[in-house]
Design a protein around this motif. Structure first.
Motif, PDB file in Angstrom:
ATOM      1  N   GLY A   1     -84.939  20.773 -66.231  1.00 41.31           N
ATOM      2  CA  GLY A   1     -86.376  20.995 -66.188  1.00 41.31           C
ATOM      3  C   GLY A   1     -87.169  19.743 -65.882  1.00 41.31           C
ATOM      4  N   ALA A   2     -88.413  19.957 -65.509  1.00 43.17           N
ATOM      5  CA  ALA A   2     -89.312  18.868 -65.121  1.00 43.17           C
ATOM      6  C   ALA A   2     -89.542  17.879 -66.256  1.00 43.17           C
ATOM      7  N   GLU A   3     -89.567  18.369 -67.490  1.00 36.15           N
ATOM      8  CA  GLU A   3     -89.835  17.482 -68.624  1.00 36.15           C
ATOM      9  C   GLU A   3     -88.733  16.433 -68.798  1.00 36.15           C
ATOM     10  N   SER A   4     -87.508  16.734 -68.343  1.00 36.27           N
ATOM     11  CA  SER A   4     -86.399  15.796 -68.505  1.00 36.27           C
ATOM     12  C   SER A   4     -86.006  15.096 -67.214  1.00 36.27           C
ATOM     13  N   CYS A   5     -86.112  15.794 -66.098  1.00 37.41           N
ATOM     14  CA  CYS A   5     -85.651  15.239 -64.824  1.00 37.41           C
ATOM     15  C   CYS A   5     -86.793  14.852 -63.890  1.00 37.41           C
ATOM     16  N   GLY A   6     -88.032  14.981 -64.347  1.00 31.73           N
ATOM     17  CA  GLY A   6     -89.166  14.614 -63.521  1.00 31.73           C
ATOM     18  C   GLY A   6     -89.633  15.735 -62.614  1.00 31.73           C
ATOM     19  N   GLU A   7     -88.819  16.765 -62.469  1.00 33.51           N
ATOM     20  CA  GLU A   7     -89.116  17.947 -61.670  1.00 33.51           C
ATOM     21  C   GLU A   7     -88.043  18.980 -61.944  1.00 33.51           C
ATOM     22  N   GLU A   8     -88.259  20.200 -61.509  1.00 31.06           N
ATOM     23  CA  GLU A   8     -87.242  21.244 -61.623  1.00 31.06           C
ATOM     24  C   GLU A   8     -86.154  20.950 -60.601  1.00 31.06           C
ATOM     25  N   VAL A   9     -84.912  20.858 -61.064  1.00 30.19           N
ATOM     26  CA  VAL A   9     -83.785  20.528 -60.195  1.00 30.19           C
ATOM     27  C   VAL A   9     -82.632  21.473 -60.521  1.00 30.19           C
ATOM     28  N   GLU A  10     -81.925  21.926 -59.492  1.00 35.87           N
ATOM     29  CA  GLU A  10     -80.715  22.712 -59.683  1.00 35.87           C
ATOM     30  C   GLU A  10     -79.576  22.049 -58.938  1.00 35.87           C
ATOM     31  N   LEU A  11     -78.394  22.079 -59.564  1.00 37.01           N
ATOM     32  CA  LEU A  11     -77.205  21.451 -59.002  1.00 37.01           C
ATOM     33  C   LEU A  11     -76.072  22.464 -59.008  1.00 37.01           C
ATOM     34  N   TYR A  12     -75.325  22.513 -57.907  1.00 36.06           N
ATOM     35  CA  TYR A  12     -74.191  23.413 -57.754  1.00 36.06           C
ATOM     36  C   TYR A  12     -72.987  22.571 -57.354  1.00 36.06           C
ATOM     37  N   ALA A  13     -71.872  22.723 -58.071  1.00 34.99           N
ATOM     38  CA  ALA A  13     -70.678  21.912 -57.782  1.00 34.99           C
ATOM     39  C   ALA A  13     -69.444  22.798 -57.808  1.00 34.99           C
ATOM     40  N   ARG A  14     -68.491  22.506 -56.899  1.00 36.95           N
ATOM     41  CA  ARG A  14     -67.226  23.237 -56.914  1.00 36.95           C
ATOM     42  C   ARG A  14     -66.152  22.475 -56.153  1.00 36.95           C
ATOM     43  N   PRO A  15     -64.910  22.715 -56.531  1.00 35.05           N
ATOM     44  CA  PRO A  15     -63.804  22.072 -55.818  1.00 35.05           C
ATOM     45  C   PRO A  15     -63.448  22.842 -54.556  1.00 35.05           C
ATOM     46  N   LYS A  16     -62.952  22.114 -53.585  1.00 38.31           N
ATOM     47  CA  LYS A  16     -62.385  22.720 -52.384  1.00 38.31           C
ATOM     48  C   LYS A  16     -61.011  22.071 -52.202  1.00 38.31           C
ATOM     49  N   ILE A  17     -60.011  22.733 -52.753  1.00 34.54           N
ATOM     50  CA  ILE A  17     -58.655  22.204 -52.808  1.00 34.54           C
ATOM     51  C   ILE A  17     -58.030  22.233 -51.408  1.00 34.54           C
ATOM     52  N   GLY A  18     -57.439  21.090 -51.012  1.00 36.71           N
ATOM     53  CA  GLY A  18     -56.757  20.994 -49.724  1.00 36.71           C
ATOM     54  C   GLY A  18     -57.687  20.967 -48.530  1.00 36.71           C
ATOM     55  N   PHE A  19     -58.931  20.632 -48.727  1.00 36.60           N
ATOM     56  CA  PHE A  19     -59.923  20.715 -47.658  1.00 36.60           C
ATOM     57  C   PHE A  19     -60.404  19.341 -47.215  1.00 36.60           C
ATOM     58  N   CYS A  20     -59.593  18.337 -47.402  1.00 42.65           N
ATOM     59  CA  CYS A  20     -60.026  16.985 -47.091  1.00 42.65           C
ATOM     60  C   CYS A  20     -58.932  16.283 -46.299  1.00 42.65           C
ATOM     61  N   ASN A  21     -59.342  15.374 -45.439  1.00 40.83           N
ATOM     62  CA  ASN A  21     -58.388  14.550 -44.719  1.00 40.83           C
ATOM     63  C   ASN A  21     -57.710  13.633 -45.735  1.00 40.83           C
ATOM     64  N   CYS A  22     -56.405  13.790 -45.889  1.00 43.37           N
ATOM     65  CA  CYS A  22     -55.664  13.046 -46.916  1.00 43.37           C
ATOM     66  C   CYS A  22     -55.677  11.540 -46.668  1.00 43.37           C
ATOM     67  N   ASP A  23     -55.855  11.125 -45.420  1.00 43.33           N
ATOM     68  CA  ASP A  23     -55.816   9.698 -45.097  1.00 43.33           C
ATOM     69  C   ASP A  23     -57.182   9.029 -45.196  1.00 43.33           C
ATOM     70  N   SER A  24     -58.207   9.685 -44.649  1.00 37.77           N
ATOM     71  CA  SER A  24     -59.510   9.019 -44.573  1.00 37.77           C
ATOM     72  C   SER A  24     -60.526   9.516 -45.586  1.00 37.77           C
ATOM     73  N   GLY A  25     -60.250  10.615 -46.286  1.00 34.37           N
ATOM     74  CA  GLY A  25     -61.229  11.148 -47.230  1.00 34.37           C
ATOM     75  C   GLY A  25     -62.432  11.701 -46.483  1.00 34.37           C
ATOM     76  N   VAL A  26     -63.629  11.482 -47.028  1.00 34.82           N
ATOM     77  CA  VAL A  26     -64.861  11.931 -46.382  1.00 34.82           C
ATOM     78  C   VAL A  26     -65.264  10.831 -45.415  1.00 34.82           C
ATOM     79  N   ALA A  27     -65.084  11.083 -44.135  1.00 38.22           N
ATOM     80  CA  ALA A  27     -65.198  10.033 -43.133  1.00 38.22           C
ATOM     81  C   ALA A  27     -66.632   9.740 -42.694  1.00 38.22           C
ATOM     82  N   ASP A  28     -67.474  10.780 -42.607  1.00 38.16           N
ATOM     83  CA  ASP A  28     -68.797  10.554 -42.023  1.00 38.16           C
ATOM     84  C   ASP A  28     -69.800  11.597 -42.495  1.00 38.16           C
ATOM     85  N   ASP A  29     -71.037  11.419 -42.058  1.00 37.08           N
ATOM     86  CA  ASP A  29     -72.113  12.328 -42.457  1.00 37.08           C
ATOM     87  C   ASP A  29     -71.918  13.736 -41.907  1.00 37.08           C
ATOM     88  N   ASP A  30     -71.303  13.872 -40.735  1.00 39.69           N
ATOM     89  CA  ASP A  30     -71.051  15.209 -40.187  1.00 39.69           C
ATOM     90  C   ASP A  30     -70.193  16.028 -41.144  1.00 39.69           C
TER      91      ASP A  30
END
Length: 186
Positions: free
Chosen positions: A60-89
């Motif tokens: 809520g705004a009283e704690s975070c300065g504004e109303e904010v929502e966050l969504y998080a989840r794993p994506k197993i096996g969906f990453c380049n094993c060598d370079s990780g997250v390589a770029d903004d694309d």
């Protein structure tokens, strides 16, 4: 014979009172969120897709300065094993912004981040919601071995402010433990 209705009514009343008491015990008290933070877990609002549902949170705004929502989840096996997250694309493709709206525009180049032993990138966006309102969003893509933990946070404030509160929450001990456990399949 006459006692059965009274016993039944008493049992039902006792069950209802017990149920209410149990519900009150599992719900965080007012003013207290996830493990003492200002964040409260909410239902995952998105339809099923090729990935498991994640966890959703509201601050809520009283704690975070504004109303904010966050969504998080794993994506197993969906990453380049060598370079990780390589770029903004890659952040644009994987960070689940499209679950909220297909209309998002990057604000600037993303930045390299490290949270809970995972490295990756974060990038800010202008997000036009289906109702036409505009929000700020920040996408996070964090890699660990060949797996991704993605998160997207949205609010109406500045990208820097939204990112700061989200990064603090994602870096908390409880969230870090959950993210690592989720990436380990737990």
């Amino acid at each position: 014979m006459r006692r059965w209705p009274a016993i039944l009514i008493a049992a039902l009343a006792f069950g209802a009172v017990s149920g209410v008491a149990a519900y009150q015990k599992v719900r965080p008290p007012q003013g207290e969120g996830i493990h003492g933070t200002a964040w409260r877990e909410i239902a995952w609002p998105f339809p099923r897709d090729g990935w498991p549902a994640g966890r959703a949170f509201h601050c809520g705004a009283e704690s975070c300065g504004e109303e904010v929502e966050l969504y998080a989840r794993p994506k197993i096996g969906f990453c380049n094993c060598d370079s990780g997250v390589a770029d903004d694309d890659e952040v644009d493709r994987v960070a689940d912004l499209d679950l909220m709206s297909q209309r998002f525009v990057p604000l600037e180049a993303g930045e390299v981040i490290r949270i809970g032993g995972m490295s990756g990138r974060a990038r800010g966006y202008d997000l036009t919601m289906p109702d036409g309102s505009t929000h700020t969003a920040v996408g996070f893509a964090l890699s660990r071995r060949c797996d991704l933990m993605v998160a997207v946070v949205q609010g109406k404030g500045s990208a820097a402010g939204v990112q700061r509160v989200a990064r603090d929450f994602l870096g908390s001990d409880d969230m870090t433990r959950w993210m690592i456990a989720a990436l380990n399949g737990g």
